[in-house]
Design a protein around this motif. Sequence first.
Motif, PDB file in Angstrom:
ATOM      1  N   HIS A  36      65.770 -84.230  73.104  1.00 38.02           N
ATOM      2  CA  HIS A  36      64.970 -83.372  72.237  1.00 38.02           C
ATOM      3  C   HIS A  36      64.910 -81.958  72.779  1.00 38.02           C
ATOM      4  O   HIS A  36      65.146 -81.716  73.962  1.00 38.02           O
ATOM      5  N   SER A  37      64.609 -81.038  71.901  1.00 33.20           N
ATOM      6  CA  SER A  37      64.169 -79.700  72.289  1.00 33.20           C
ATOM      7  C   SER A  37      62.716 -79.567  71.878  1.00 33.20           C
ATOM      8  O   SER A  37      62.246 -80.233  70.951  1.00 33.20           O
ATOM      9  N   SER A  38      61.977 -78.700  72.582  1.00 40.91           N
ATOM     10  CA  SER A  38      60.531 -78.631  72.407  1.00 40.91           C
ATOM     11  C   SER A  38      60.094 -77.186  72.215  1.00 40.91           C
ATOM     12  O   SER A  38      60.495 -76.300  72.973  1.00 40.91           O
ATOM     13  N   TRP A  39      59.231 -76.960  71.219  1.00 39.99           N
ATOM     14  CA  TRP A  39      58.883 -75.617  70.783  1.00 39.99           C
ATOM     15  C   TRP A  39      57.362 -75.466  70.746  1.00 39.99           C
ATOM     16  O   TRP A  39      56.667 -76.266  70.130  1.00 39.99           O
ATOM     17  N   GLU A  40      56.873 -74.416  71.400  1.00 39.42           N
ATOM     18  CA  GLU A  40      55.432 -74.209  71.481  1.00 39.42           C
ATOM     19  C   GLU A  40      54.893 -73.576  70.200  1.00 39.42           C
ATOM     20  O   GLU A  40      55.469 -72.621  69.666  1.00 39.42           O
ATOM     21  N   VAL A  41      53.776 -74.109  69.739  1.00 37.82           N
ATOM     22  CA  VAL A  41      53.037 -73.522  68.629  1.00 37.82           C
ATOM     23  C   VAL A  41      51.651 -73.119  69.127  1.00 37.82           C
ATOM     24  O   VAL A  41      51.255 -73.436  70.243  1.00 37.82           O
ATOM     25  N   SER A  42      50.901 -72.410  68.278  1.00 43.03           N
ATOM     26  CA  SER A  42      49.698 -71.719  68.735  1.00 43.03           C
ATOM     27  C   SER A  42      48.520 -72.632  69.019  1.00 43.03           C
ATOM     28  O   SER A  42      47.551 -72.203  69.633  1.00 43.03           O
ATOM     29  N   GLY A  43      48.564 -73.867  68.571  1.00 40.06           N
ATOM     30  CA  GLY A  43      47.450 -74.767  68.816  1.00 40.06           C
ATOM     31  C   GLY A  43      47.562 -76.015  67.971  1.00 40.06           C
ATOM     32  O   GLY A  43      48.572 -76.262  67.303  1.00 40.06           O
ATOM     33  N   LEU A  44      46.489 -76.796  67.991  1.00 41.86           N
ATOM     34  CA  LEU A  44      46.505 -78.082  67.303  1.00 41.86           C
ATOM     35  C   LEU A  44      46.677 -77.906  65.795  1.00 41.86           C
ATOM     36  O   LEU A  44      47.373 -78.696  65.155  1.00 41.86           O
ATOM     37  N   ASP A  45      46.049 -76.886  65.205  1.00 41.53           N
ATOM     38  CA  ASP A  45      46.184 -76.686  63.761  1.00 41.53           C
ATOM     39  C   ASP A  45      47.646 -76.467  63.385  1.00 41.53           C
ATOM     40  O   ASP A  45      48.172 -77.097  62.464  1.00 41.53           O
ATOM     41  N   ALA A  46      48.322 -75.536  64.089  1.00 41.29           N
ATOM     42  CA  ALA A  46      49.719 -75.252  63.779  1.00 41.29           C
ATOM     43  C   ALA A  46      50.585 -76.482  63.994  1.00 41.29           C
ATOM     44  O   ALA A  46      51.500 -76.769  63.201  1.00 41.29           O
ATOM     45  N   LEU A  47      50.299 -77.235  65.051  1.00 40.28           N
ATOM     46  CA  LEU A  47      51.071 -78.437  65.347  1.00 40.28           C
ATOM     47  C   LEU A  47      50.975 -79.440  64.199  1.00 40.28           C
ATOM     48  O   LEU A  47      51.982 -79.989  63.734  1.00 40.28           O
ATOM     49  N   MET A  48      49.761 -79.666  63.717  1.00 40.69           N
ATOM     50  CA  MET A  48      49.575 -80.666  62.664  1.00 40.69           C
ATOM     51  C   MET A  48      50.040 -80.158  61.302  1.00 40.69           C
ATOM     52  O   MET A  48      50.520 -80.941  60.465  1.00 40.69           O
ATOM     53  N   ILE A  49      49.933 -78.859  61.055  1.00 40.30           N
ATOM     54  CA  ILE A  49      50.441 -78.302  59.800  1.00 40.30           C
ATOM     55  C   ILE A  49      51.965 -78.419  59.763  1.00 40.30           C
ATOM     56  O   ILE A  49      52.548 -78.784  58.734  1.00 40.30           O
ATOM     57  N   GLY A  50      52.624 -78.132  60.874  1.00 36.78           N
ATOM     58  CA  GLY A  50      54.066 -78.309  60.927  1.00 36.78           C
ATOM     59  C   GLY A  50      54.467 -79.758  60.721  1.00 36.78           C
ATOM     60  O   GLY A  50      55.435 -80.055  59.998  1.00 36.78           O
ATOM     61  N   THR A  51      53.738 -80.668  61.340  1.00 37.86           N
ATOM     62  CA  THR A  51      54.015 -82.100  61.182  1.00 37.86           C
ATOM     63  C   THR A  51      53.859 -82.523  59.726  1.00 37.86           C
ATOM     64  O   THR A  51      54.682 -83.271  59.187  1.00 37.86           O
ATOM     65  N   ARG A  52      52.796 -82.048  59.086  1.00 35.47           N
ATOM     66  CA  ARG A  52      52.568 -82.344  57.671  1.00 35.47           C
ATOM     67  C   ARG A  52      53.712 -81.826  56.805  1.00 35.47           C
ATOM     68  O   ARG A  52      54.233 -82.538  55.934  1.00 35.47           O
ATOM     69  N   ASP A  53      54.124 -80.587  57.048  1.00 37.66           N
ATOM     70  CA  ASP A  53      55.166 -79.979  56.216  1.00 37.66           C
ATOM     71  C   ASP A  53      56.514 -80.668  56.415  1.00 37.66           C
ATOM     72  O   ASP A  53      57.282 -80.835  55.455  1.00 37.66           O
TER      73      ASP A  53
END
Length: 325
Positions: A231-248
């Motif tokens: 895998h490659s791993s990419w930092e997002v700004s926090g839990l909200d961004a992480l879960m919004i990306g997962t949802r999308d």
Amino acid sequence: MPSRSAAPSDAPPGPADSRHPVPTVNGVLGYGMTVPSLDTADGFLGTFGLRRGGHGDTLGFRCDGAAFDQVSLVEAPHKRIACLAFGVDPGRLGDFARHLERSGVRLLDPPAAFAGPGLWFRDPEGVWVNLREGAPDPGRPMPDTSLNTGARHARVDRAAWAETPDAARPHRLGHVLLYVRDLGAAERFYGGVLGFRLSDRTGDILSFWHARPGDHHTLGFVRGGHVGLHHSSWEVSGLDALMIGTRDMAAAGHPGWGLGRHGLGSNLFTYVPDPWGSWIEYFTDIDQITDAWQPRDIDCPTAMWGPPMPEAFIVNSESDEPLAL
């Protein structure tokens, strides 16, 4: 969970000649792959939140505001990890060239599909390695994600919902994890030749490495039969961004694994399988370490909590066909 400090024999040795200290890379700049369809990759990585960069025979992707592509893709019949790029401090490429020669590493002309400046050679698994002047892109400044917990009220007279991002926009490439045939050979090469430092390991199965103080790991290796991108791993700004990306990603037909918190590194994560069987990760809140950090050999679970790990997460689906570039 039992743990112990890693014994000296756990770490790869440097060159025997102490008159020539090992020069060190400063981090991971990016990686290159072959994929069966650039159009499919374009849609997938665009939905993930990366921006298209260079285009032509090689399709590039980067984080918002990044100065260079962090992913480079070339169309080919099979998905394969092709190359890794690492940064070298200004003026140190000559030192590295001499160090590589002393270490028995032969410099090569770059592969035409991924040609670029700097030094090119192959690692023990046959993956191309590119050293070039520069440093990992630090990413755009991230917004404040202050939390109100217990008696600590870091956010006052501010509504968190009003500051929630509308999409996941990764800020930087955090780390890359590879499957390798020979874990010891990979460790000796990337530690003894490129100067990576051991962060933590799990026996002869998995090891994580860092180049400089900062993230707990920027590179990792897991035993997996043959070379491949895990895998490659990419930092997002926090839990909200992480879960919004997962949802999308799920809404686009790419459901993943998470939310969870890792053991080694401690980062919050969600993973999404790519169209060819590897994974890509959103992460936030990773452990930070300094030169005082002592590596451990630790029996630590992949996730401290989260949904059950999918069986496919530990399957190397990458082709072992010879890579022709």
